[in-house]
Scaffold this motif. Structure first.
Motif, PDB file in Angstrom:
ATOM      1  N   ILE A 119     -10.043  12.027   1.281  1.00 45.68           N
ATOM      2  CA  ILE A 119      -9.837  11.235   2.446  1.00 45.68           C
ATOM      3  C   ILE A 119     -10.938  11.503   3.542  1.00 45.68           C
ATOM      4  O   ILE A 119     -11.616  12.679   3.429  1.00 45.68           O
ATOM      5  N   ARG A 120     -10.792  10.685   4.765  1.00 48.20           N
ATOM      6  CA  ARG A 120     -11.359  11.101   5.803  1.00 48.20           C
ATOM      7  C   ARG A 120     -10.423  12.284   6.804  1.00 48.20           C
ATOM      8  O   ARG A 120      -9.628  11.705   7.271  1.00 48.20           O
ATOM      9  N   LEU A 121     -10.981  13.428   6.529  1.00 49.20           N
ATOM     10  CA  LEU A 121     -10.364  14.497   7.339  1.00 49.20           C
ATOM     11  C   LEU A 121     -10.196  14.186   8.763  1.00 49.20           C
ATOM     12  O   LEU A 121     -11.260  13.914   9.325  1.00 49.20           O
ATOM     13  N   ALA A 122      -9.083  14.083   9.454  1.00 50.72           N
ATOM     14  CA  ALA A 122      -9.179  14.069  10.927  1.00 50.72           C
ATOM     15  C   ALA A 122      -9.672  12.723  11.463  1.00 50.72           C
ATOM     16  O   ALA A 122     -10.332  12.817  12.521  1.00 50.72           O
ATOM     17  N   GLU A 123      -9.304  11.566  10.857  1.00 50.43           N
ATOM     18  CA  GLU A 123      -9.853  10.505  10.941  1.00 50.43           C
ATOM     19  C   GLU A 123      -9.242   9.844  12.280  1.00 50.43           C
ATOM     20  O   GLU A 123      -9.886   9.436  13.464  1.00 50.43           O
ATOM     21  N   SER A 124      -7.970  10.031  12.294  1.00 45.67           N
ATOM     22  CA  SER A 124      -7.337   9.366  13.599  1.00 45.67           C
ATOM     23  C   SER A 124      -5.881   9.874  13.199  1.00 45.67           C
ATOM     24  O   SER A 124      -5.350  10.018  12.388  1.00 45.67           O
ATOM     25  N   ALA A 125      -5.120   9.606  14.355  1.00 43.48           N
ATOM     26  CA  ALA A 125      -3.471  10.050  14.371  1.00 43.48           C
ATOM     27  C   ALA A 125      -2.905   9.011  13.405  1.00 43.48           C
ATOM     28  O   ALA A 125      -1.939   9.501  12.663  1.00 43.48           O
ATOM     29  N   GLU A 126      -3.219   7.668  13.469  1.00 42.83           N
ATOM     30  CA  GLU A 126      -2.494   6.711  12.475  1.00 42.83           C
ATOM     31  C   GLU A 126      -2.903   7.168  11.176  1.00 42.83           C
ATOM     32  O   GLU A 126      -2.010   7.317  10.134  1.00 42.83           O
ATOM     33  N   LEU A 148       0.890  -1.243   0.055  1.00 37.35           N
ATOM     34  CA  LEU A 148      -0.028  -0.070  -0.088  1.00 37.35           C
ATOM     35  C   LEU A 148       0.734   1.403   0.019  1.00 37.35           C
ATOM     36  O   LEU A 148       0.710   2.020  -0.927  1.00 37.35           O
ATOM     37  N   ASP A 149       1.726   1.323   0.859  1.00 36.21           N
ATOM     38  CA  ASP A 149       2.629   2.645   0.905  1.00 36.21           C
ATOM     39  C   ASP A 149       3.357   3.021  -0.446  1.00 36.21           C
ATOM     40  O   ASP A 149       3.340   4.232  -0.896  1.00 36.21           O
ATOM     41  N   GLN A 150       3.988   1.777  -0.970  1.00 37.98           N
ATOM     42  CA  GLN A 150       4.657   2.169  -2.074  1.00 37.98           C
ATOM     43  C   GLN A 150       3.651   2.369  -3.262  1.00 37.98           C
ATOM     44  O   GLN A 150       4.042   3.448  -3.995  1.00 37.98           O
ATOM     45  N   LYS A 151       2.692   1.848  -3.567  1.00 33.67           N
ATOM     46  CA  LYS A 151       1.725   1.907  -4.530  1.00 33.67           C
ATOM     47  C   LYS A 151       1.081   3.289  -4.292  1.00 33.67           C
ATOM     48  O   LYS A 151       0.574   3.833  -5.421  1.00 33.67           O
ATOM     49  N   LEU A 152       0.675   3.747  -3.244  1.00 33.47           N
ATOM     50  CA  LEU A 152       0.116   5.025  -3.060  1.00 33.47           C
ATOM     51  C   LEU A 152       0.947   6.108  -3.522  1.00 33.47           C
ATOM     52  O   LEU A 152       0.429   7.229  -4.017  1.00 33.47           O
ATOM     53  N   SER A 153       2.263   6.001  -3.205  1.00 37.59           N
ATOM     54  CA  SER A 153       3.122   7.154  -3.575  1.00 37.59           C
ATOM     55  C   SER A 153       3.030   7.374  -5.000  1.00 37.59           C
ATOM     56  O   SER A 153       3.105   8.514  -5.835  1.00 37.59           O
ATOM     57  N   GLU A 154       3.000   6.210  -5.722  1.00 39.20           N
ATOM     58  CA  GLU A 154       2.687   6.279  -7.428  1.00 39.20           C
ATOM     59  C   GLU A 154       1.423   6.755  -7.677  1.00 39.20           C
ATOM     60  O   GLU A 154       1.385   7.581  -8.703  1.00 39.20           O
ATOM     61  N   LEU A 155       0.312   6.416  -7.019  1.00 41.39           N
ATOM     62  CA  LEU A 155      -1.075   6.954  -7.458  1.00 41.39           C
ATOM     63  C   LEU A 155      -1.069   8.138  -7.247  1.00 41.39           C
ATOM     64  O   LEU A 155      -1.862   8.850  -8.038  1.00 41.39           O
ATOM     65  N   ASP A 215      -3.574  10.072   9.836  1.00 37.90           N
ATOM     66  CA  ASP A 215      -2.790  11.280   9.703  1.00 37.90           C
ATOM     67  C   ASP A 215      -1.245  10.939   9.327  1.00 37.90           C
ATOM     68  O   ASP A 215      -0.701  11.524   8.311  1.00 37.90           O
ATOM     69  N   ARG A 216      -0.704   9.885   9.973  1.00 35.94           N
ATOM     70  CA  ARG A 216       0.881   9.768   9.718  1.00 35.94           C
ATOM     71  C   ARG A 216       0.780   9.162   8.478  1.00 35.94           C
ATOM     72  O   ARG A 216       1.679   9.324   7.720  1.00 35.94           O
ATOM     73  N   ARG A 217      -0.049   8.138   8.150  1.00 33.64           N
ATOM     74  CA  ARG A 217       0.120   7.579   6.950  1.00 33.64           C
ATOM     75  C   ARG A 217       0.148   8.560   5.533  1.00 33.64           C
ATOM     76  O   ARG A 217       0.884   8.418   4.791  1.00 33.64           O
ATOM     77  N   LEU A 218      -0.983   9.541   5.791  1.00 43.58           N
ATOM     78  CA  LEU A 218      -0.889  10.457   4.686  1.00 43.58           C
ATOM     79  C   LEU A 218       0.417  11.058   4.520  1.00 43.58           C
ATOM     80  O   LEU A 218       0.853  11.709   3.513  1.00 43.58           O
ATOM     81  N   ARG A 219       0.802  11.868   5.806  1.00 40.99           N
ATOM     82  CA  ARG A 219       1.883  12.388   5.619  1.00 40.99           C
ATOM     83  C   ARG A 219       3.171  11.694   5.083  1.00 40.99           C
ATOM     84  O   ARG A 219       4.145  12.201   4.440  1.00 40.99           O
ATOM     85  N   HIS A 220       3.370  10.439   5.197  1.00 39.74           N
ATOM     86  CA  HIS A 220       4.181   9.501   4.845  1.00 39.74           C
ATOM     87  C   HIS A 220       3.936   9.571   3.284  1.00 39.74           C
ATOM     88  O   HIS A 220       4.955   9.614   2.587  1.00 39.74           O
ATOM     89  N   TRP A 221       2.731   9.202   2.776  1.00 36.98           N
ATOM     90  CA  TRP A 221       2.645   9.293   1.430  1.00 36.98           C
ATOM     91  C   TRP A 221       3.157  10.461   0.555  1.00 36.98           C
ATOM     92  O   TRP A 221       3.677  10.505  -0.300  1.00 36.98           O
TER      93      TRP A 221
END
Length: 451
Positions: A131-138, A115-122, A140-146
């Motif tokens: 996305i779901r805004l302010a869904e959870s800290a986790e 997922l992480d690798q493919k999302l950066s491509e997409l 948000d972390r994944r979105l920042r990573h992408w």
């Protein structure tokens, strides 16, 4: 239309909204995580409703990504758990990414480990992400990573999305209007729940415990094919009936008391929600019958106002008229203190005996999604007009009266809690009550329990 086509159609509808709003983009919707119950076991898994609404997939560990081009072309990418022979011995068979395209009708499927690798491509060179805004800290972390991964390619001329939009606003507006498949499923769920309520009335007798009636409900739900309860069942005897969210406990059901059951099953992802109140010994007392008839009349008034063109609040207002007049008639409210029915309503005098609204949306969630107010730009949320009812909306109709002991209340009414709730689907001519497989009139309830 088969189920695969239903989910494809929903994804296409969401894609068209994204195209209209931002000229396309990427939508990312993950399902619910598994939740530990204790040290070595999990709660029974239940998928995320938005995710299931668009995919029809009920396994954990999955994410749906929709990529919409500026020309409106949609690519659906499902990320799911890979096949694993060892884990499938313990946890059950997985669909796997190889089978997912044919079974679910998505264009592409991948292992969730990518997922992480493919999302950066997409995400590369997309203007907008939904996305779901302010869904959870986790989340948000994944979105920042992408986003960080995409920004790392800026020297190659690749840019990350510059617009962030709440995908829930679009999905929830879609879910508010039920299609024929959804209504049919909800009818079946309501029918199962109605049979469970009938079963509880038939077996109820003084000396039983609340949890024993709950067991009868659960038996009927599962024996009829429902996968789960839609919410924790309320089985409340005597004074417990005045506690709105009471859980079925060990209280003994006593002759002369009422029993309030608020319970519904979930079938194929859709909830039902029924409440009935009945005498433990099968016969309403005078005060119980008086308040029951008032509550039922309030529900009938609300049902009559549940039709296209009326607002969401009009059924509630109709119920308030009947309930408040009934409280005045039974001297639970004193006319001399308020001067008129209108003033008793205006001042909220009824709230000590009726403290909730008459309806809520119903669907995949028992308190289903969708705004209760019209969406009008430039107006504060609390000033927006109430939603206009339209065909395809589903809601509960559930007035109640709850009389707790008090110095200024006739003791004959103490500890009487009554709620009557049915499920309604708005149609062109008014509404269809889909939960009336269980008696609602006092005489009918007494006759059922006697038989």
């Amino acid at each position: 239309m088969n189920k695969t086509n239903i989910y494809q159609q929903r994804r296409n509808t969401l894609a068209k909204q994204m195209l209209s709003k931002t000229g396309g983009g990427i939508a990312v919707i993950s399902t619910a995580p598994e939740v530990a119950r204790n040290r070595d076991s999990e709660f029974p898994y239940r998928h995320d409703s938005d995710f299931y609404y668009l995919s029809g997939f009920d396994e954990p560990g999955a994410t749906l990504v929709l990529k919409v081009s500026s020309k409106g072309q949609l690519e659906s990418h499902l990320f799911c758990r890979p096949k694993d022979a060892e884990r499938e011995i313990w946890d059950g068979i997985r669909l796997g990414p190889e089978a997912a395209p044919e079974v679910l009708g998505v264009e592409f499927a991948h292992s969730n480990q990518s997922l992480d690798q493919k999302l950066s491509e997409l995400l590369a060179d997309q203007e907008a992400i939904y996305i779901r805004l302010a869904e959870s800290a986790e989340a948000d972390r994944r979105l920042r990573h992408w986003m960080k991964q995409v920004r790392g390619q800026s020297r190659s001329g690749i840019n990350p999305p510059s617009e962030f939009h709440d995908v829930e606003c679009l999905i929830h507006e879609m879910r508010l209007f039920k299609d024929a498949h959804e209504i049919d499923t909800m009818r079946k769920a309501a029918s199962i729940s109605a049979r469970a309520h009938v079963r509880a009335m038939q077996v109820c007798k003084p000396g039983m415990r609340e949890y024993q009636l709950e067991a009868e409900l659960l038996h009927e739900f599962r024996n009829s094919g429902a996968q789960s309860v839609a919410y924790n069942s309320i089985v409340a005897g005597g004074a417990n009936s005045c506690i709105l969210h009471y859980r079925a406990g060990s209280t003994e059901l006593r002759s002369g008391d009422l029993c309030l059951i608020d319970a519904g099953c979930e079938l194929d992802g859709y909830a039902s929600d029924i409440t009935r109140t009945f005498p433990v010994n099968g016969k309403f007392s005078g005060p119980q019958r008086a308040l029951y008839d008032i509550t039922l009349a309030a529900q009938e008034a609300a049902i009559a106002m549940t039709k296209p063109g009326n607002t969401f609040m009009q059924p509630h207002e109709a119920a308030l008229q009947v309930l408040t007049q009934g409280l005045l008639d039974e001297k639970l409210l004193k006319l001399a203190d308020y001067g008129s029915l209108e003033n008793a309503i205006e001042t909220g005098a009824y709230r000590r005996f009726y403290m909730h609204r008459t309806s809520h949306w119903l669907g995949m969630d028992v308190h289903d999604v969708g705004s209760y107010r019209e969406s009008i730009e430039g107006i504060a949320q609390d000033e927006k007009p109430w939603r206009i009812l339209k065909s395809g909306m589903a809601l509960t109709i559930e007035p109640g009266l709850y009389i707790r002991p008090a110095d200024d209340v006739d003791e004959a009414f103490w500890n009487i809690g009554i709620r009557i709730e049915d499920d309604a689907v708005v149609n062109d001519s008014g509404c269809e009550l889909i939960s009336r497989g269980v008696p609602v009139k006092a005489d009918e309830i007494e006759a059922l329990m006697k038989s």
